[in-house]
Structure formats: structure tokens, C-alpha cells
Write an enzyme that holds these catalytic residues in place. Structure first.
Site, PDB file in Angstrom:
ATOM      1  N   LYS A 107       0.842  -1.202   0.000  1.00  0.00           N
ATOM      2  CA  LYS A 107       0.000   0.000   0.000  1.00  0.00           C
ATOM      3  C   LYS A 107       0.880   1.255   0.000  1.00  0.00           C
ATOM      4  O   LYS A 107       0.614   2.216  -0.717  1.00  0.00           O
ATOM      5  CB  LYS A 107      -0.963  -0.024   1.198  1.00  0.00           C
ATOM      6  CG  LYS A 107      -2.069  -1.066   1.019  1.00  0.00           C
ATOM      7  CD  LYS A 107      -2.916  -1.316   2.257  1.00  0.00           C
ATOM      8  CE  LYS A 107      -3.845  -2.517   1.997  1.00  0.00           C
ATOM      9  NZ  LYS A 107      -4.700  -2.859   3.134  1.00  0.00           N
ATOM     10  N   GLN A 117      -4.901  -1.600   9.250  1.00  0.00           N
ATOM     11  CA  GLN A 117      -4.757  -2.938   8.677  1.00  0.00           C
ATOM     12  C   GLN A 117      -5.337  -3.995   9.619  1.00  0.00           C
ATOM     13  O   GLN A 117      -5.057  -3.987  10.822  1.00  0.00           O
ATOM     14  CB  GLN A 117      -3.263  -3.207   8.397  1.00  0.00           C
ATOM     15  CG  GLN A 117      -2.985  -4.480   7.625  1.00  0.00           C
ATOM     16  CD  GLN A 117      -3.527  -4.487   6.202  1.00  0.00           C
ATOM     17  OE1 GLN A 117      -3.705  -3.430   5.581  1.00  0.00           O
ATOM     18  NE2 GLN A 117      -3.815  -5.648   5.673  1.00  0.00           N
ATOM     19  N   ASP A 173     -11.267   2.339   3.254  1.00  0.00           N
ATOM     20  CA  ASP A 173     -11.496   0.894   3.151  1.00  0.00           C
ATOM     21  C   ASP A 173     -12.975   0.583   2.912  1.00  0.00           C
ATOM     22  O   ASP A 173     -13.323  -0.531   2.517  1.00  0.00           O
ATOM     23  CB  ASP A 173     -11.098   0.204   4.475  1.00  0.00           C
ATOM     24  CG  ASP A 173      -9.760  -0.516   4.372  1.00  0.00           C
ATOM     25  OD1 ASP A 173      -9.423  -0.990   3.276  1.00  0.00           O
ATOM     26  OD2 ASP A 173      -9.066  -0.599   5.405  1.00  0.00           O
TER      27      ASP A 173
HETATM   28  N1  GUN Z   1      -6.651  -7.057   5.802  1.00  0.00           N
HETATM   29  C1  GUN Z   1      -6.821  -7.835   4.695  1.00  0.00           C
HETATM   30  N2  GUN Z   1      -7.378  -7.109   3.714  1.00  0.00           N
HETATM   31  C2  GUN Z   1      -7.568  -5.866   4.186  1.00  0.00           C
HETATM   32  C3  GUN Z   1      -8.095  -4.652   3.638  1.00  0.00           C
HETATM   33  O1  GUN Z   1      -8.536  -4.587   2.487  1.00  0.00           O
HETATM   34  N3  GUN Z   1      -8.097  -3.584   4.462  1.00  0.00           N
HETATM   35  C4  GUN Z   1      -7.639  -3.637   5.729  1.00  0.00           C
HETATM   36  N4  GUN Z   1      -7.708  -2.535   6.457  1.00  0.00           N
HETATM   37  N5  GUN Z   1      -7.149  -4.730   6.281  1.00  0.00           N
HETATM   38  C5  GUN Z   1      -7.105  -5.834   5.511  1.00  0.00           C
END
Ligand code: GUN
Length: 283
Positions: free
Chosen positions: A52, A96, A119
Site C-alpha cells: 500500500k 490494517q 477501506d
Molecule cells: N486485511 C486484509 N485485507 C484488508 C483490507 O482490504 N483492508 C484492511 N484494512 N485490512 C485488511
């Protein structure tokens, strides 16, 4: 021969389009910022968070990284989120997941200002999606719709079957397919005669989490197959929820794993960050 839907290429196109937009905003004096919070050092999370940050760098979005100790209290994390909620120079906040057991994911998600929830996990944004209001769409389902659109696959009037009803894929992709005028059936572990249902699909979305579960017996000729699974098989090889070898010859279009839906998730996160800035910062 099925059209192979190239998520890597399409996600690159999206990031390149965003890069141009972000550069133009920078010239006008706007800097777009995403705050990324990781608690502890789950190895998979470290990889995701790293990707990211890399995508932010590529697109020109400033990323603020918060790497917090596994033992941070829930309140300390909520305080940080509230501080970021209040900052005018932060457009998006991403925590996350998964979080350590002593921290409530629900509380954390509900503390993020919905206007910064890139998200799309906040109940306000989930609710907005289900009633057709504007809001942030969670990145994987948003990426699936974008893959279909950019591959010139029409959704309107199509029989869409979603296998899986998770909050992060099955439910939101069902809502999005309805919004795009598909006729949507959601199936799950208690569905009877699953093969009979999936065989009706013009567009089949597999989000089950079982390696190569969907084989040729589950599809009709000409189906468009979107494989959301990321699994390891018995030989530790990466594979999807779809048995690509047996399904591809029947399909008119199919996403590979890796290189299909996966790369789209981050491209749509970048899209949501730019949208957050456009909606609430850029005049
Ligand atoms: N953990 C696995 N996929 C994601 C996601 O798309 N966003 C977040 N915040 N955590 C994750």
C-alpha cells in the site's frame, strides 16, 4: 479460448490515471494523504501494508505510516484514530486488519470518520452502498466492478451468482452487481444444489476461500468468472477458488490467480484516497 482478464494491467492503468490527476492537484497546491496504521507485526499484514505504501509513492499520495506495538491498548489506538480524524491534512485512514485479540475491530472501524474511511468498512459506508447513496466502496468489490467495466463486460440484465457472503466481498459485491442492474443470487455454505445455481450464472463471482473449489461441473459455457480466492494448495502453490485449468475452456472470460482481482484492491484504495480528497478537500 477465454479472454484472460488482466488485473495487473488494468490496475496499472488505474494507477497511471491517478498519478496524472494527483500531479495536477499538487500543482494547485493540494497534497493527498493516507494514514496507514499497523498494530503488531503479522507477516502478511507487513507485506500488504508495504504494498500500500509503495502504491502511494507511485501515485504521488503522501503516506503516514504508524507501526504500533502489539501491546498498545485499545484506547491508545482509538485516540490515534481520533487525532487523525481531526487533522485537515489527512484524507484517508486505514487500519490494517486483523488486529490483536484485545482490540475490538468493530470499535476501531466505527471510530474512523466515515469521510476518511477509504477501506469502506464503516457501517455508514456499508449502509450507503446498500441504499444506493454515495459513500466509499470497499476496495476488492469495487475492483471487481472496475475489472468488468474495463473489460467491456456488461452487467445489466445478466444472471450474477456470488458464491460466499462475507462482509468484505460477498455482501458488498452483491450490492454493487444489483446497482449495476444485474440479477443477483447469493449462495453460501447452506445453499442446496449449489452446482445447479452456479450453472445459471452469466457472471460467477467465487469468494469462498477454498482452493480450486469451482470446477467445470459448476459452470455453463460462456460464463464470465471472477475468482476472488487467494489460497495455497497442497504443494504450497498460490491458487484461487476456481480450478482454472478445467473452467477456462468453458468460460468466455476469466480472472487468473495471481494477477486478476488481487492487484485491483490496492488500485481501488488509491482511487478512494483521491475521491476522499476530491470530495472533502479539493475546492
Ligand atoms: N486485511 C486484509 N485485507 C484488508 C483490507 O482490504 N483492508 C484492511 N484494512 N485490512 C485488511
Amino acid at each position: 479460448m477465454a479472454q484472460i482478464i488482466d488485473g495487473k494491467k488494468i490496475s496499472q492503468e488505474i494507477k497511471d490515471e491517478l498519478k496524472e490527476k494527483v500531479a495536477a492537484y499538487k500543482e494547485k497546491g493540494y497534497e493527498i494523504t493516507l494514514a496507514v496504521i499497523q498494530v503488531g507485526n503479522n507477516p502478511a499484514s507487513t507485506v500488504y501494508v508495504g504494498n500500500k505504501k509503495k502504491a502511494c509513492e507511485y501515485v504521488g499520495i503522501r503516506s503516514l505510516a504508524y507501526e504500533l506495538d502489539e501491546n498498545i491498548t485499545e484506547q491508545e489506538l482509538l485516540d490515534l484514530i481520533n487525532e487523525l480524524n481531526d487533522r485537515d491534512d489527512v484524507n484517508g485512514i486505514l487500519v490494517q486488519l486483523p488486529l490483536p485479540k484485545h482490540i475490538s475491530e468493530k470499535k476501531v472501524i466505527e471510530t474512523i470518520n466515515p469521510k476518511k474511511d477509504v477501506d469502506g468498512f464503516h457501517p455508514m459506508n456499508v449502509g450507503a452502498l446498500s441504499i444506493g447513496d454515495e459513500g466509499f466502496i470497499s476496495c476488492t468489490p469495487y475492483g471487481i466492478i472496475e475489472l468488468l467495466k474495463r473489460s467491456d463486460i456488461d452487467i445489466k440484465g445478466k444472471e450474477c451468482v456470488v458464491v460466499g457472503r462475507s462482509n468484505i466481498v460477498g455482501k458488498p459485491i452483491s450490492m454493487l452487481l444489483i446497482r449495476e442492474n444485474g440479477t443477483v443470487t447469493v449462495t453460501h455454505s447452506a445453499t442446496r444444489d449449489l452446482k445447479e445455481v452456479t450453472k445459471r450464472a452469466d457472471i460467477l463471482v467465487a469468494a469462498i476461500g477454498k482452493p480450486r473449489f469451482i470446477n467445470a461441473d459448476y459452470v455453463k459455457e460462456g460464463v464470465v468468472v471472477i475468482d476472488v480466492g487467494i489460497n495455497r494448495d497442497e504443494n504450497n502453490k498460490l491458487c484461487g477458488d476456481v480450478d482454472f485449468e478445467s473452467v477456462e475452456p468453458l468460460a468466455s472470460a476469466i480472472t487468473p490467480v495471481p494477477g486478476g482481482v488481487g492487484p485491483m484492491t490496492i488500485a481501488m484504495l488509491m482511487t478512494n484516497c483521491v475521491e476522499a480528497a476530491e470530495k472533502y478537500m479539493i475546492k
